[in-house]
Write an enzyme that holds these catalytic residues in place. Structure first.
Site, short mmCIF file in Angstrom:
data_model
loop_
_atom_site.label_atom_id
_atom_site.label_comp_id
_atom_site.label_asym_id
_atom_site.label_seq_id
_atom_site.Cartn_x
_atom_site.Cartn_y
_atom_site.Cartn_z
CD GLU A 1 -2.73 -1.36 0.06
OE1 GLU A 1 -2.99 -0.36 -0.62
OE2 GLU A 1 -3.13 -2.50 -0.23
CG HIS B 1 -0.88 0.83 -4.59
ND1 HIS B 1 -0.77 0.59 -5.95
CD2 HIS B 1 -1.26 -0.36 -4.05
CE1 HIS B 1 -1.07 -0.66 -6.21
NE2 HIS B 1 -1.37 -1.27 -5.07
#
Length: 732
Positions: free
Chosen positions: A484, A487
């Site tokens: 994450e 991203h």
């Protein structure tokens, strides 16, 4: 009062159902009357048979005995029984007696009758019941030479009216039960036969539902966020209510209205509002209800539907999910679907065929207008196509006002902010969000719905239930944190990417963690650079895993899928590749046969290979771009992972303050929470804090003195000339 009710019902039938309704009601009444007559005749016949059977054993000519003869017979029976006389005359042997007032009825021993007040062999008038038994006692004392006679010594049986009544009921009870069972069996048989007949005839009839305007409480005021769509439909309703307004200018009512839009945007809700507002018969049916395994049933149901609507014209017919029968004909490898195509052909003829379709407006709804047959979409059948799209911020706010009715909202709830926080949500999504918020409020034993509860409801509806209780190994948690973080950092580094709103490693729904972005609603169009940035951001999670562990996990499967789909669309639909403007994807192929025909018609293997090469090139460029960004931000990547491992969830301000090496600002965090620009809010608050400078009323006022007035006018004229281009001043 009953007459008034009947008159009101007849008035409602005449207004709503018209002649067809009266005809159907009269037919039902006549059929009901015929059924009652048949049942009455059956019951009468049964009763007649029972009566004839019950009186068949009765003596047609019962004897009338004199009282003295009766006593002689009783004395004869007693002496014969005691063998005081020779021989026995059976005709004088009395079996049972029934005494009622001063009348005695009886049967002989040889009789087959069961004694009752209507069935007996002889009848005799007696002085009284007491006198009769007194005389019988004298006979028995004389013959038996006893002083006291017990009634049990009598050679006959006797009964009183009370005992006879009870016995009669018990005797009739089996007959009553038999009659009831027989009637029930006959009713069951008749119903089975009539049901079978109705099933045979109604199988090919439409399963149309006539909407009762009194039970439908939905009106146009209950539909929000679709003002233009409502106006299009209001015009149809207004035409039905006041046709003179339109016919005097030569306007004709639309023959069909097709509601097109994504699921959940309110197409069926708009149809319900039309049903509530129309004031004419409103028939509704689903497209799938036309279809059966037998060929020809669907076409017959279409004919029956329009026959009903024409008899009550003007009327509205609403077909929900019309794509079930309106798909393009002839698609597929083995040809079309015979039953569906016959049903569609009949629908086309009924809507605009040789005989025309007078007084019936057809409304339909679908979210797959791309697969409908062109003949169905043409003017004359569906004259008006209404697109019911995703609502904007203003529309979502209006929808929130509708779905927040009756819900106690806390003071910190601002519906405009909630509308901003739900980009891309449909009316159904917003209704679900408000309902989830109410359920969460009740679960937490609160009395008002606050903003935090609504935020949790938004996340639940969009991403699923948060799984806080799941035990996740530290290694997996770290892997999710790196994924994450990859991203988020790639999206932060590329200006064209959407802003990161939240990062979390807590599982929610099907995701082990997620990075939430803020959709940009300022524009509806995407540029090539923006789409390339999306591909790079999607590759960021996989690249972060590869940088840290030298390998990738299965967690990137959905990211790869989205990136590949976007890259292929850029090449085959948007012309955003070195192949130039070329369209190859077709109209979202949903038929196997159409895909094959498009592949073989005009598209070479070389071009298909070039498309694959361009798609691979876009994906590799995005991956390399993400890899370069994460390599340059390696320290930030490790630091962000460490921060995520501690807090499990970071908001936008926490993430950006970490990336920018600055202090955390709670005011900015509160602004980011509601998708607002903190700098813009700060400038607005500053402008509100500074009081406006009072205007000088004499600044632009011409002086009253004549000399100063000329000077003021010349100066004013000079200022105007100074604002004009120099060429215009020279021309003057």
């Amino acid at each position: 009062m009953s007459n008034i009710i009947v008159e009101q019902c007849d008035l409602f039938e005449s207004q709503i159902y018209g002649k067809r309704g009266h005809f159907c009601l009269n037919e039902r009444r006549r059929g009901f009357g015929r059924t009652l007559i048949i049942y009455a005749l059956i019951v009468a016949g049964i009763m007649l048979v029972v009566l004839l059977t019950g009186t068949s054993g009765r003596s047609t000519d019962p004897k009338i005995l004199e009282y003295s003869k009766l006593l002689e017979n009783i004395e004869y029976d007693l002496k014969a029984d005691k063998q005081l006389i020779s021989g026995e005359d059976n005709t004088k042997t009395i079996g049972n007696l029934l005494i009622q007032d001063e009348t005695l009825k009886g049967v002989y021993n040889i009789s087959n009758l069961t004694l009752s007040k209507d069935r007996y062999d002889f009848i005799c008038a007696i002085p009284s019941e007491e006198q009769f038994f007194s005389d019988v006692d004298k006979i028995y004392r004389s013959v038996l030479e006893k002083d006291v006679i017990n009634p049990n010594d009598y050679m006959f049986h006797f009964s009183t009216p009370a005992a006879e009544g009870t016995s009669l009921f018990l005797q009739l009870l089996p007959s009553i039960i038999s009659i009831a069972l027989f009637i029930g069996m006959m009713v069951f048989i008749f119903r089975m036969q009539s049901g079978a007949n109705r099933g045979a005839t109604s199988f090919v009839k439409g399963r149309t539902k006539l909407v009762d305007p009194n039970s439908n409480k939905i009106r146009f005021n209950d539909v929000a966020g679709a003002e233009e769509e409502k106006q299009e439909l209001k015009e149809v309703v207004d035409f039905l209510k006041a046709p003179e307004k339109y016919t005097k200018v030569g306007a004709k009512i639309p023959k069909g209205v097709l509601l097109i839009g994504p699921p959940g945007t309110g197409k069926t809700l708009l149809a319900k509002a039309v049903a509530g507002e129309a004031g004419v018969p409103f028939y509704t049916i689903s497209g799938s209800e036309f279809m059966e395994m037998y060929v020809g049933v669907g076409a017959s149901r279409v004919r029956d539907l329009f026959d009903q609507a024409k008899k009550t014209a003007p009327a509205i017919v609403f077909i929900d999910e019309i794509d079930a029968i309106g798909r393009q004909r002839g698609a597929g490898l083995g040809g079309g679907h015979d039953e569906r195509e016959q049903t569609l052909n009949q629908l086309l003829v009924e809507m605009d065929g040789f005989t025309g379709n007078t007084g019936v407006i057809v409304m339909a709804a679908t979210n797959r207008s791309d697969i409908l047959d062109p003949a169905l979409m043409r003017p004359g059948r569906f004259d008006r196509q209404v697109l019911v799209n995703y609502p904007d911020v203003k529309g979502r706010e209006e929808i929130l006002k509708v779905h927040s009715r009756g819900k106690p909202l806390a003071k910190d709830v601002d519906l405009h902010l909630i509308a901003v926080m739900t980009p891309g949500s449909t009316g159904a999504d917003i209704a679900n969000i408000m309902n989830e918020a109410a359920l969460l409020t009740a679960r937490n034993n609160k009395t008002e719905i606050d903003i935090a509860t609504i935020e949790e409801a938004i996340n639940r509806v969009s991403m699923g239930l948060e799984k806080k209780s799941h035990i996740i190994p530290e290694k997996d948690k770290e892997m999710v944190a790196y994924h994450e973080s990859g991203h988020a950092i790639v999206a932060y580094a590329i200006p064209e990417c959407e802003k990161v709103q939240e990062i979390t490693t807590v599982p929610r729904g099907m995701a082990g963690g997620y990075t939430k972005y803020i959709p940009d609603e300022k524009t509806q169009y995407a540029t090539s650079s923006r789409l390339r940035a999306h591909i790079a951001s999607a590759m960021g999670g996989m690249c972060a895993e590869q940088i840290k562990y030298g390998d990738i996990t299965t967690g990137a499967s959905n990211d790869i899928k989205q990136a590949t789909s976007l890259a292929r669309a850029m090449v085959t639909e948007y012309g955003m590749s070195s192949l130039g403007p070329i369209f190859m994807s077709g109209e979202h192929e949903v038929f196997l046969g159409r895909t094959f025909s498009q592949t073989s018609a005009g598209i070479s293997e070389k071009l298909n290979s070039a498309v694959d090469t361009e798609v691979e090139k876009l994906l590799q460029e995005g991956k390399q771009r993400a890899m370069d960004i994460l390599t340059s931000y390696r320290d930030k990547l490790d630091g962000l992972v460490k921060l995520l491992m501690e807090k499990e969830r970071l908001n936008r301000e926490e993430f950006e303050s970490f990336m920018e090496d600055r202090e955390y600002d709670p005011a900015r965090a509160e602004a980011f929470r509601f998708y607002q620009d903190p700098d813009k809010l700060k400038s607005e608050k500053t402008a509100q804090a500074i009081p406006p400078k009072p205007a000088d009323p004499e600044a632009n006022e011409a002086p009253k003195d004549e000399g100063k007035a000329k000077e003021w006018i010349s100066g004013f004229k000079g200022s105007l000339e100074g604002d004009r281009p120099e060429e215009e001043q020279k021309d003057e």
